[in-house]
Design an enzyme around this catalytic site. Structure first.
Site, PDB file in Angstrom:
ATOM      1  CG  ASP A 122       4.217 -13.988 -12.264  1.00 16.25           C
ATOM      2  OD1 ASP A 122       5.437 -13.939 -12.510  1.00 16.25           O
ATOM      3  OD2 ASP A 122       3.508 -12.972 -12.177  1.00 16.25           O
ATOM      4  CG  ASP A 123       9.175 -16.305 -14.609  1.00 11.55           C
ATOM      5  OD1 ASP A 123       9.202 -17.093 -15.561  1.00 11.55           O
ATOM      6  OD2 ASP A 123      10.156 -15.616 -14.250  1.00 11.55           O
ATOM      7  NE  ARG A 156      14.476 -12.509 -12.473  1.00  8.55           N
ATOM      8  CZ  ARG A 156      13.194 -12.800 -12.551  1.00  8.55           C
ATOM      9  NH1 ARG A 156      12.507 -12.491 -13.621  1.00  8.55           N
ATOM     10  NH2 ARG A 156      12.576 -13.402 -11.577  1.00  8.55           N
ATOM     11  CG  ASP A 186       7.824  -8.974 -15.753  1.00 13.18           C
ATOM     12  OD1 ASP A 186       8.287  -7.829 -15.677  1.00 13.18           O
ATOM     13  OD2 ASP A 186       7.785  -9.762 -14.788  1.00 13.18           O
ATOM     14  CG  MET A 187      11.044  -5.053 -20.633  1.00 12.81           C
ATOM     15  SD  MET A 187      12.332  -4.125 -19.789  1.00 12.81           S
ATOM     16  CE  MET A 187      13.160  -3.390 -21.145  1.00 12.81           C
ATOM     17  CG  ASN A 188      11.585  -9.032 -15.044  1.00 17.32           C
ATOM     18  OD1 ASN A 188      11.138  -8.130 -14.338  1.00 17.32           O
ATOM     19  ND2 ASN A 188      10.935 -10.148 -15.254  1.00 17.32           N
ATOM     20  CG  ASP A 231       8.696  -6.703  -8.587  1.00 21.84           C
ATOM     21  OD1 ASP A 231       7.571  -6.986  -9.045  1.00 21.84           O
ATOM     22  OD2 ASP A 231       9.757  -7.038  -9.136  1.00 21.84           O
TER      23      ASP A 231
HETATM   24  C1  GLA Z   1       9.249  -9.498 -12.156  1.00 18.65           C
HETATM   25  C2  GLA Z   1       7.834  -9.051 -11.861  1.00 18.65           C
HETATM   26  C3  GLA Z   1       7.238  -9.929 -10.812  1.00 18.65           C
HETATM   27  C4  GLA Z   1       7.261 -11.364 -11.269  1.00 18.65           C
HETATM   28  C5  GLA Z   1       8.663 -11.779 -11.636  1.00 18.65           C
HETATM   29  C6  GLA Z   1       8.685 -13.139 -12.275  1.00 18.65           C
HETATM   30  O1  GLA Z   1      10.074  -9.261 -11.073  1.00 18.65           O
HETATM   31  O2  GLA Z   1       7.808  -7.710 -11.488  1.00 18.65           O
HETATM   32  O3  GLA Z   1       5.910  -9.525 -10.519  1.00 18.65           O
HETATM   33  O4  GLA Z   1       6.398 -11.513 -12.372  1.00 18.65           O
HETATM   34  O5  GLA Z   1       9.271 -10.854 -12.532  1.00 18.65           O
HETATM   35  O6  GLA Z   1       9.946 -13.520 -12.644  1.00 18.65           O
END
Ligand code: GLA
Length: 746
Positions: free
Chosen positions: A367-368, A444, A479-481, A549
């Protein structure tokens, strides 16, 4: 299935075995809506459905005539300002300041199959006999703007797909200020309105209320479809329920700002509008220019909400989702996010992967945090090159080691975003959406790249393709936050700034299209801080999406239950995570976490190396179970049985197409002492078939509870009573809070 035009009555009838949709050309040449509902006999003339009576304070179209008012006829694509006072489907600002338009029928075509919509996600056909499409050509005589209204009826199910396309055939530029995908005037308002609303970590909870005179609406102005409201709406008759009664569903295949609205006038007719949110929308149409709206899908059934959902599931799973993974069982994955967050090394990842492999998990997702200077959420977005301190041999080096363990490798990206602390931002500070001299709001600590510009999309494509090109990545989580603010692009002139939100989404679709075409075997999972872009638009590119999440099993019951009204089980990313749960701090049993996540694109998201041997053994059983049953779990016919929004228990089930096998998920939130006897009435089974029922409780392997005919299970019900009164069972385990069981029917 057929589409017929009757010249004498100037009437169109689109029908299949489930539905009829009937329109007529009104006396002034505009299109009128006559009927949408259960299939009726084909006839040459339905003019009795067009009612017109004189009413006080009404304005009329024809000089000397007092019945024909647009206010009181049901229209196909309503216009405001010439005797209709309801909210319109279209608004066009002309050079002289007028916003009146008058789209009159010119011609039509009927064709087999369904044309693609350029640059936009849409349902499709694989064979021409799967659907038929009617295109109505209308034109406004003053501006010369032409309007094509597209209607596709599918052979299977009560489905109609609609969109509108504008072309400026006049001499002057106009501004399209509103261009809805769908307008439907219904003859009454005897419906319950159900929307799917929430927030981060509690997405798509159904909210119902009676449809009332006035306007009710939901929408998004956040630049994405949003956690807050989903681009999906149900209107159901008050007495309809999951298994019977009339229900209408409206779904927009779009990922940006949207509006879903129902207006009930004071004569109790209802106008439904669905499309791009008109607020902040302003598309300049120069002579020769065109604008295609996104597609909207409407479904009618008289067999209740489960049938409505199954119709959407079938369509979206097989004729909206595309590509290699569409019909394939999805790999069981482990995602490192909730086990490491940003705090990982290659050794730590490999240790997790090794335990995961031993537990039967098939895909490792990083992941990130793997790229640029991304050690926290303050930096690095935009720099999609591996961080050599964390990954000494880059992504391909790590991927090789994961593959050597016998697992596939997946990777997280957030392509649309940039941190100011990044090489990309330092090189191109003007690539973000921002208004000169104004504050630049962050979310963020990140900013939104201007995806309305091709050079920005090209740059991100090049970086992602560089990582994907050696084939070591078989899964991408996109992703897109954050939501969009200060939506303004330096690349467009002042009179085109109202196009930026939509052009942004077109840029997102373009990048998805290029990546999915170039890397057809990569499984894409969309994500937006969980489920903030869980919409049909993205399903066209990514056949699954991270549902939320929130990974707490009890919350997930509600989220997945709500999501299932429109979206198929195969599209819902669902993971078993640690306890206490990271979002809610609730402790739920491991078997319940899995029993909820099994109904989805299943995976794990916790540090397996912190579990006991007993727990790991349980996970091995879970992955073995999932591998045996995932075809049915992910692609069976899904039924909601008991709502987690209504009581202490919830239940759902999935049935194989031939009805030979089924799995029931039964969940109870809080334990009860000396409980009453309980039964669960099943559905969708073959009444004449004898089913062997096995129950999987707690950590025990399946235990046969008996053999029952389908009709017994559907009418008398499956006994779900506890076998003890809260005390320990002889040789077994007592029931507990957050308990669950799976019943397997064979
Ligand atoms: C978002 C996603 C999570 C994770 C984080 C990483 O919140 O929904 O599942 O990937 O970003 O920063």
């Amino acid at each position: 299935m057929n589409i017929v035009y009757h010249e004498a009555s100037r009437t169109f009838h689109l029908y299949n075995s489930c539905i009829s949709y009937i329109m007529t050309i009104l006396p002034n040449g505009q299109m009128g809506q006559l009927y949408f509902g259960k299939a009726v006999h084909p006839r040459e003339d339905y003019s009795w459905l067009l009612e017109m009576v004189p009413r006080s304070m009404t304005s009329y179209i024809f000089e000397g005539e007092r019945t024909f008012s647009l206010e009181h006829v049901r229209q196909e694509y309503g216009v405001y300002g010439s005797s209709d006072y309801r909210m319109p489907a279209v608004e066009i600002l002309q050079e002289n300041g007028s916003r009146i338009s008058d789209f009159r029928y010119v011609s039509h075509t009927i064709q087999p199959g369904k044309p693609r919509l350029a640059g936009l996600p849409a349902t499709y056909t694989e064979q021409d006999d799967e659907a038929m499409t009617l295109t109505l050509q209308l034109q406004d005589p003053v501006t010369g703007v032409s309007l094509s209204l597209l209607y596709t009826i599918f052979a299977q199910g009560g489905v109609l797909a609609r969109s509108a396309c504008f072309t400026n055939q006049g001499q002057e530029s106009v501004h399209l200020l509103k261009a809805m995908s769908l307008c439907l005037d219904l003859p009454d308002h005897d419906y319950e309105w159900i929307q799917f609303s929430g927030a981060w970590a509690r997405e798509r909870h159904p909210r119902a209320r009676a449809l009332e005179q006035g306007i009710q609406s939901v929408g998004s102005m956040r630049g994405h479809s949003s956690h807050e409201h989903n681009p999906f709406l149900i209107l159901k008759r008050p007495h309809a329920d999951e298994s019977q009664g009339e229900v209408l569903g409206f779904s927009l295949i779009y990922s940006g700002n949207f509006l879903a609205q129902a207006e009930v006038d004071t004569h109790d007719t209802t106008r439904v509008l669905l499309g791009i949110h008109p607020e902040w929308f302003d598309w300049k149409l120069e002579p020769g220019g065109s604008f295609q709206t996104p597609e909207a899908v409407m479904v009618y059934t008289d067999r209740g909400m489960n049938d409505l959902s199954q119709t959407f599931h079938r369509l979206y799973r097989t004729r909206l989702a595309r590509g290699f993974w569409r019909d394939r069982q999805r790999p069981i994955l482990i995602n490192n996010w909730e086990s490491t967050y940003f705090d990982f090394t290659e050794d730590k990842l490999l240790a997790l992967a090794k335990t995961a492999r031993d537990a039967g998990i098939e895909l490792f997702v990083l992941d990130d945090g793997w790229f640029g200077k991304r050690c926290s959420d303050h930096a690095g977005l935009g720099d999609w090159t591996p961080n050599p301190e964390r990954l000494p041999q880059g992504i391909s080096g790590l991927a090789r080691k994961i593959r050597d363990l016998g697992m596939d490798f997946g990777l997280w990206f957030e392509p649309e975003m940039v941190n100011k602390d990044s090489d990309l931002y330092r090189a191109h500070p003007d690539w973000i959406l921002a208004v000169p001299e104004r504050n630049q709001s962050h979310g963020r600590y990140q900013h939104v790249l201007d995806f309305s510009r091709k050079e920005v999309v090209d740059h991100i494509y090049a970086q992602m393709a560089e990582i994907l090109k050696d084939g070591s990545v078989s899964y991408v989580k996109w992703d897109m936050n954050r939501s969009i603010t200060e939506c303004w692009s330096p690349a467009l002139p002042a009179d085109r700034q109202g196009e930026v939100f939509h052009r942004y989404i077109l840029g997102v679709y373009d990048l998805y299209e290029r990546l999915t075409q170039a890397f057809p075997q990569v499984l894409f999972e969309s994500c937006a801080s969980g489920g903030a872009r869980f919409d049909p638009g993205l399903l066209y590119y990514a056949p699954q999406a991270w549902t939320s999440d929130d990974t707490d099993a009890v919350e997930r019951l509600k989220i997945q239950y709500g999501t299932s009204y429109c979206y198929p089980v195969s599209s819902m990313g669902a993971h078993v995570s640690a306890v206490p749960n990271h979002q809610l701090h609730r402790v739920t049993p491991l078997h319940t976490r899995a029993n909820v996540a099994f109904f989805g694109a299943f995976g794990y998201e916790l540090d397996l190396n912190r579990l006991s041997q007993e727990e790991l053994a349980q996970i091995r059983q879970q992955t073995a179970f999932m591998k045996q049953w995932r075809g049915l779990l992910q692609f069976g016919t899904f039924y909601r049985l008991e709502s987690p929004f209504e009581g202490n228990t919830a239940a759902w089930m999935t049935v194989r197409e031939d009805q030979a096998k089924a799995i029931v998920g039964w969940y109870r939130v809080l334990n009860t002492v000396t409980p009453p006897y309980t039964r669960l009435r099943l559905t969708g089974l073959d009444p004449d078939r004898l089913y062997t029922v096995t129950v999987r409780e707690k950590n025990r392997a399946g235990r046969v509870v008996g053999q029952f005919y389908g009709d017994e299970l559907m009418h008398a019900g499956l006994v779900t009573s506890d076998q003890s009164s809260g005390e320990s069972l002889e040789g077994g385990e007592a029931s507990c809070d957050f308990d669950s069981r799976l019943y397997i029917l064979e």
